[in-house]
Write a protein that holds these residues in place. Structure first.
Motif: not given
Lengths: 154, 122
Positions: A101-108, A111, A141-144, B28, B90, B92-95, B98
């Motif tokens: 996942c891109d760090p800027e993508s959302t949790y949604d 999911m 789900l690899p970490t950064q 979500p 939903r 929340v930013k993925y960072k 993570d």
């Protein structure tokens, strides 16, 4: 002199019973929170299993900052993901699936992908009586930091 | 009359879950939903990026994002099989997600539940 026996009223007064009952109903209705404890289960791998995932042989799902998906370097809408993954997983059931996942993508976005993968697992391996899928894909789900280490492969 | 009323009382008493967290987040949606075990530890991440945690029994308390590791480690010392429920918004930013998942992994948490709400059938 004949003493008259006093008739004592021994019944519990029930006329206010319904009022009390309704008060209790209202109380429990207000405090009731309907099951907010359901979700997608996700197992963290034990630390030593990390190395088992070989990026070249996996299905690589990338979620961009706009929550769009790029699967194995090709953009793909969410609804096509299952049809794309199914034949690959039927050939090799242990095929690793990497969700990056891109760090800027959302949790949604994450999911949605997890949900699709769980549905697919249900299609491939079936479900038990409780509706739980019988087997899980080899999901990573690899970490950064791990992404940075794998940089040359992805 | 009062019979019906008592029936309703019993119903609501049974369905009432003593929740450890009441933070309002926009969960979500997903079709797949599995019930998390009772008394799981819970970690809440709100849209603003605030973090709250509870070991399962008491009310959730705000903690710093970096303290998830020590919190989770404390929970795991008491019970190694404990599941952790992640209740994140939903948007929340993925960072942030993570960060939390990574710390949970480091603390040795095996089973994570990602809370979701019911999705309408597509």
């Amino acid at each position: 002199m004949k003493l008259e026996k006093k008739e004592r009223d021994t019944e519990i007064p029930t006329s206010s019973m319904a009022d009390i009952a309704f008060l209790l109903i209202v109380f429990f209705m207000v405090t009731a929170v309907f099951s907010a404890t359901k979700g997608i289960d996700f197992k963290n791998p034990p630390p030593q299993e990390q190395a088992d995932i070989i990026p070249e042989e996996s299905i690589h799902i990338m979620i961009t900052a706009e929550n769009q998906m790029i699967v194995d370097q090709k953009p793909m809408p969410l609804r096509e993901l299952r049809d794309y993954m199914k034949p690959k997983l039927e050939i090799n059931q242990a095929k690793p699936v990497i969700v990056q996942c891109d760090p800027e993508s959302t949790y949604d976005g994450l999911m949605n992908v997890f949900d699709e993968i769980r549905q697919l697992e249900g299609e491939i391996w079936g479900r038990d009586e409780d509706g739980n899928v019988k087997n899980h894909v080899n999901l990573a789900l690899p970490t950064q930091e791990e992404i940075a280490q794998w940089g040359q492969f992805l | 009359m009062s019979d019906i009323a008592f029936l309703l009382i019993v119903f609501f008493m049974v369905t009432t879950v003593v929740t450890t967290d009441r933070t309002n987040v926009n969960l979500p949606e997903s079709l797949e939903r599995k019930e998390a075990p009772k008394n799981s530890a819970i970690i809440v991440v709100t849209k603003e990026g605030l973090c709250k945690a509870s070991a399962g029994e008491e009310m959730s308390k705000p903690i710093a994002m970096e303290d998830v590791l020590s919190f989770a480690a404390n929970v795991m010392i008491k019970d190694l099989t404990k599941a952790v429920v992640l209740k994140a918004d939903r948007d929340v930013k993925y960072k942030l997600v993570d960060q939390v998942l990574n710390q949970l992994k480091e603390a040795g948490v095996r089973q994570v539940y990602l809370l979701s709400s019911k999705e309408a059938v597509r």
